[in-house]
Write an enzyme that holds these catalytic residues in place. Structure first.
Site, short mmCIF file in Angstrom:
data_model
loop_
_atom_site.label_atom_id
_atom_site.label_comp_id
_atom_site.label_asym_id
_atom_site.label_seq_id
_atom_site.Cartn_x
_atom_site.Cartn_y
_atom_site.Cartn_z
CD GLU A 285 9.92 14.42 2.89
OE1 GLU A 285 10.95 13.85 2.47
OE2 GLU A 285 8.79 14.18 2.43
N GLY B 84 6.51 14.67 -0.73
CA GLY B 84 5.22 13.97 -0.77
C GLY B 84 4.87 13.47 -2.16
#
Ligand SMILES: CCCCCCCCCCCCC/C=C/C(=O)SCCNC(=O)CCNC(=O)[C@H](O)C(C)(C)COP(=O)(O)OP(=O)(O)OC[C@H]1O[C@@H](n2cnc3c(N)ncnc32)[C@H](O)[C@@H]1OP(=O)(O)O
Length: 263
Positions: A180, A155
């Site tokens: 991720e 993020g």
């Protein structure tokens, strides 16, 4: 026309953003000073965000200060979006530099503790705040530059990708990427789209499927970042780059951005 299209595409992103209205903050040519003079600066601070505005240039520096790693918690994201909304509403603000107050870390990405053992309601609120952050940054009508002075996984990388330009410290210890997959998570489609729009399809495929974290030189080669500079020059270079962007006449630097404009 391009400007209008950019505005309409951008404001279609979010109903809340539509409230901001369509107004020009990018007037004619200006002679801008890259350095902030004390009497022309104003600062506002929340517990996790410091905003320093230079009224003479229209450049704001938004500094993340959420130790130990600038993780994107619900509180942080809320403060971030409010700070950005205030700048968006300030007609004097034309550009925002996003950086970190913490040594070695730009942002560690989503706060893992916000997703662990929490109620569905909390998760929903948190997820909405993540989306709001992205919408505000990616859809901003200001020029946005990420001054990446530390590592920026997941993020944190998305935040940098949502800016118009990325300048990273050339420190071999720092890494950046949408990793991720390595964490057992599939990056949401809008993370993916933001990456594709920056590095292209093939690089994004490899990056996402393998969950790659890039060193600063590899990030530059891939196009994930635009410029590497010595660590102590990240902020000053961001300031100089912003000055160049803001000298583009009218709203052309914003209006000609293909991610939000089709002409
Ligand atoms: C409809 C409702 C739906 C709801 C759905 C909600 C959930 C949806 C999930 C989908 C999400 C998809 C996209 C995900 C994006 C993400 O961003 S996930 C988070 C990914 N980030 C990481 O995994 C970062 C991991 N951290 C690191 O790699 C390193 O910590 C670092 C940032 C490189 C820093 O290293 P170093 O300087 O060595 O510090 P550390 O000792 O490792 O860490 C210091 C302390 O900070 C804590 N910490 C680190 N990262 C995080 C984090 N992301 N969140 C919270 N806390 C973090 C770490 O635990 C240490 O804490 P202490 O041990 O207490 O000191």
């Amino acid at each position: 026309m391009a400007t209008l299209l950019k505005h309409s595409a951008k404001y279609a992103l979010s109903g809340r953003l539509a409230r901001l209205g369509v107004h020009s903050r990018h007037g004619g040519l200006q002679c801008l000073q890259p350095r902030l003079l004390p009497h022309q600066r104003s600062a506002s601070t929340s517990s996790k965000i410091l905003v320093e505005m230079d009224d003479s240039t229209g450049i704001a520096v938004l500094t993340m200060k959420n130790p130990p790693v600038n993780s994107l918690s619900l509180d942080f994201l809320t403060e971030f979006s409010i700070s950005l909304e205030k700048l968006e509403l300030d007609r004097g603000c034309r550009g925002v530099i996003l950086t970190s107050a913490l040594p070695k870390i730009f942002s560690a990405g989503l706060d893992i503790m916000e997703m662990y053992g929490k109620s569905p309601e909390h998760c929903g609120e948190f997820w909405k705040a993540v989306q709001e952050m992205w919408l505000r940054l990616y859809g901003s009508s200001m020029i946005t530059i990420a001054a990446i002075n530390g590592s920026s996984p997941a993020g944190g990388c998305l935040m940098a990708l949502a800016c118009d330009y990325r300048i990273m410290a050339e420190n071999p210890k720092y890494s950046i990427g949408l990793n991720e997959t390595q964490l057992g998570i599939v990056a949401p489609f809008w993370f993916k789209d933001t990456l594709v729009n920056t590095v292209g399809n093939r690089a994004a495929e490899l990056s996402l499927q393998l969950g790659l974290l890039y060193s600063a030189p590899d990030a530059l080669r891939t196009g994930l970042v635009d410029l590497l500079v010595p660590e102590d020059k990240v902020l000053s270079t961001a300031s100089q780059t912003m000055t160049q962007w803001l000298a583009i006449p009218g709203e052309n630097a914003i209006g000609s951005n293909p991610r939000v404009s089709s002409s």
